[in-house]
Structures are given as C-alpha cells and as structure tokens.
Design a protein around this motif. Structure first.
Motif, PDB file in Angstrom:
ATOM      1  N   ILE A 118      40.495  76.381  19.458  1.00  0.00           N
ATOM      2  CA  ILE A 118      39.664  76.770  20.601  1.00  0.00           C
ATOM      3  C   ILE A 118      40.393  76.506  21.910  1.00  0.00           C
ATOM      4  CG2 ILE A 118      37.561  76.167  21.860  1.00  0.00           C
ATOM      5  CD1 ILE A 118      37.086  77.996  19.504  1.00  0.00           C
ATOM      6  N   ILE A 119      41.096  75.372  22.004  1.00  0.00           N
ATOM      7  CA  ILE A 119      41.854  75.065  23.223  1.00  0.00           C
ATOM      8  C   ILE A 119      42.941  76.108  23.452  1.00  0.00           C
ATOM      9  CG2 ILE A 119      43.385  73.388  24.318  1.00  0.00           C
ATOM     10  CD1 ILE A 119      41.847  71.187  22.948  1.00  0.00           C
ATOM     11  N   LEU A 120      43.683  76.454  22.407  1.00  0.00           N
ATOM     12  CA  LEU A 120      44.762  77.426  22.538  1.00  0.00           C
ATOM     13  C   LEU A 120      44.216  78.832  22.798  1.00  0.00           C
ATOM     14  CD1 LEU A 120      47.087  76.206  19.643  1.00  0.00           C
ATOM     15  CD2 LEU A 120      47.239  75.667  22.080  1.00  0.00           C
ATOM     16  N   TYR A 121      43.122  79.165  22.138  1.00  0.00           N
ATOM     17  CA  TYR A 121      42.524  80.493  22.339  1.00  0.00           C
ATOM     18  C   TYR A 121      41.996  80.641  23.766  1.00  0.00           C
ATOM     19  CZ  TYR A 121      39.411  84.486  21.679  1.00  0.00           C
ATOM     20  OH  TYR A 121      38.774  85.707  21.794  1.00  0.00           O
ATOM     21  N   ALA A 122      41.391  79.576  24.299  1.00  0.00           N
ATOM     22  CA  ALA A 122      40.910  79.621  25.684  1.00  0.00           C
ATOM     23  C   ALA A 122      42.075  79.783  26.657  1.00  0.00           C
ATOM     24  CB  ALA A 122      40.124  78.356  26.007  1.00  0.00           C
TER      25      ALA A 122
END
Length: 313
Positions: free
Chosen positions: A193-197
């Motif tokens: 989620i951090i990388l996708y954001a």
C-alpha cells in the motif's frame, strides 16, 4: 457663535483610542496548543515517562542484602558480554537479511502490477493482499502454527497421504524460515500500500512522454517508477529494520509448540521479556531493552547512510 464655528467644532475629528485585540484572534492563537495538548500529555505519560523510568531502573541492581543498589553502567557492561543476548541479536539480524528483501520484493511486484492497469479486478486483488495485515499477529501466528503442526497440520496430513516425508516446519533448521513466512504474509500488503500510494503520485506527463519516446512497460517501470519509489522503499526498509529487531509475538506464541527450539533467549526482545517477567531481573531487563534500542538506532542509521551515499554518488 457663527454657523461656520459650529460646523468646525462638530466636525472636529475624535482622538483614536487604543485598539482592542478581537477575541477571535486570541482564540485562534490558542487553538493550536489546545489541539496538540492531548497528544503531548499522552506522549509524556505513555512514552517519555516509562522510558525515563526504565533508564532509571537500568542503573540499579537488586541484591540479596540491601535491596536495589546503584551500579551505574554495570548492567550495560554485562549486556555487552552476555552470550545469550548476542545470539538473539545475531538471530534477528539473520532473520532481517532473509525476510526483509523477500517481503519488499513481493510488495514491489504487487504494487507495480496493480499500478500497470493490466490486472482485472484490481480493487479485489489489492484488498486481498492487504487483508492479512488487518489480521492481528496473534491470530496469524496461531493459524500458521496449526498449519505447521507435524501431527495434525494439513501439510503433514497431505504429505502422509502422498507418501512423502512430513515437513518439520517447527524444527531448528526450519524455524527461522517459518517465522519469516508468517511475518511476510502479515506485512506484504502493508508495504504494498505504501509503494502503491507512492506510484499514484507520479505525474501522468512522465508516462505520456515515455510513451511518445517509444518506451515499453518494462522500460517505464525501470526508468520512471523505480526511481520515484526510492523514498518509499527507504521508508519501508526503515520500518522493517525496527520491526525485525523487535520480533516478539511470533516466537513467543510458537514457543509452547516448539519449546526445544525456541528458548527464552531466541530473540533479543523475547530475552528482555523473559528476564523481567520470568527471571524477575527487572533492572537487567531494562538495560537489555536499551541496548536493543541502541542496536536498532545503529542499523537504521547505517541504512540511511548507505542510501544517502548511493543517492549522492
């Protein structure tokens, strides 16, 4: 008195008195500290006060005669020479080297796949990858402990039906990998989620320019997406350093299942807990905890230093 005189006296300007500060401005100036005050109170009571008390306890040692006696830094010197603590720190360092790269690679692959727009049901897939993070670590460890069971676990039963040797996931040689599998299953979705954001913040103009230059999907990912992900990858790496050296829940819950493999000093955090609540060595446990915090700071600083060196070079 003439009319001109009356007009001049009536039209004489009044003296301006001192201006009063509006009440609204005063309230707005005090709004900031008032909003921050609850956090500061909780931070002081729940973090700084226990930390200071633990530092105070680490400077004493309980003796048979005389009770607690001030010993200065003797507990820290003992911690540096403690072979059990060194083994625990070395074990979690090995766990970090094995588990963290695999976890971040999986999170990166999932984030890039979701950002590509080529997956069907992308929202369902994203939710499915993130759901394990929402499962408490206690529940996740108990679930995987059941799956790892050599007698009643589904892997053992399937191996017996197929005539294959039963895998001993809770043995000494497999335990570190089994713990790494549990932690990876739990935190891949969180890091994804951090990388996708971070990928969603990349300007669309860069993708359009790359497409006009004839760059394909792999070239775009390598030249645009991965450089844009460096700050997010560094953040997830720092979180992983802190989490790896604080490994506690998983080995603690698997200890009753494999007591011959996981002892009270299997990890540094478990060792500090066992000293305080099993061995009743509260003072030495506080020193071990601060020593572990120092190790985390050193490893985190090393990661930042290496990342900054590569960025400048």
């Amino acid at each position: 008195m003439t009319a001109t005189t009356v007009a001049s006296t009536t039209e004489e300007p009044r003296r301006a008195g001192p201006r009063r500060r509006p009440l609204g401005g005063l309230r707005q100036g005090a709004a900031g500290p008032l909003f921050v005050a609850p956090f500061m109170v909780l931070f002081l009571l729940m973090f700084l006060a226990p930390l200071g008390y633990a530092a105070y306890l680490s400077l004493f040692r309980e003796k048979l005669i005389g009770g607690n006696a001030f010993v200065g830094l003797d507990n820290y010197v003992t911690a540096l020479k403690d072979p059990l603590l060194r083994q625990g720190v070395l074990r979690v360092a090995t766990f970090f080297v094995i588990q963290v790269p695999l976890m971040l690679l999986l999170a990166l692959a999932f984030a890039l796949a979701l950002d590509s727009g080529l997956l069907r049901l992308a929202r369902v897939i994203r939710l499915g990858i993130f759901v394990p993070y929402a499962v408490p670590s206690v529940v996740a460890t108990l679930m995987w402990g059941y799956l790892y069971g050599p007698d009643f676990g589904p892997f053992a039963q399937l191996s017996e039906k197929l005539g294959l040797p039963v895998p001993h996931f809770l043995s000494d040689g497999w335990m570190l990998g089994s713990l790494a599998n549990i932690v990876t299953w739990e935190f891949v979705g969180y890091n994804m989620i951090i990388l996708y954001a971070a990928l969603r913040t990349v300007p669309q103009e860069l993708y359009e320019a790359a497409a006009m230059d004839g760059a394909g999907a792999w070239r775009t990912a390598w030249s645009i997406k991965l450089p844009a992900l460096r700050p997010a990858l560094l953040l997830t790496l720092l979180f992983s350093v802190i989490g790896s050296f604080q490994l506690f829940n998983e080995p603690k819950l698997l200890q009753p299942v494999a007591p011959d493999v996981i002892d009270n000093a299997y990890t540094a955090n478990l060792y500090a807990y066992s000293l305080a609540f099993t061995g009743q060595q509260v003072n030495y446990s506080a020193a071990v905890s601060f020593f572990l915090g120092l190790v985390i700071v050193i490893f985190s600083y090393a990661v930042l230093f290496i990342a900054n060196r590569r960025r400048t070079s």
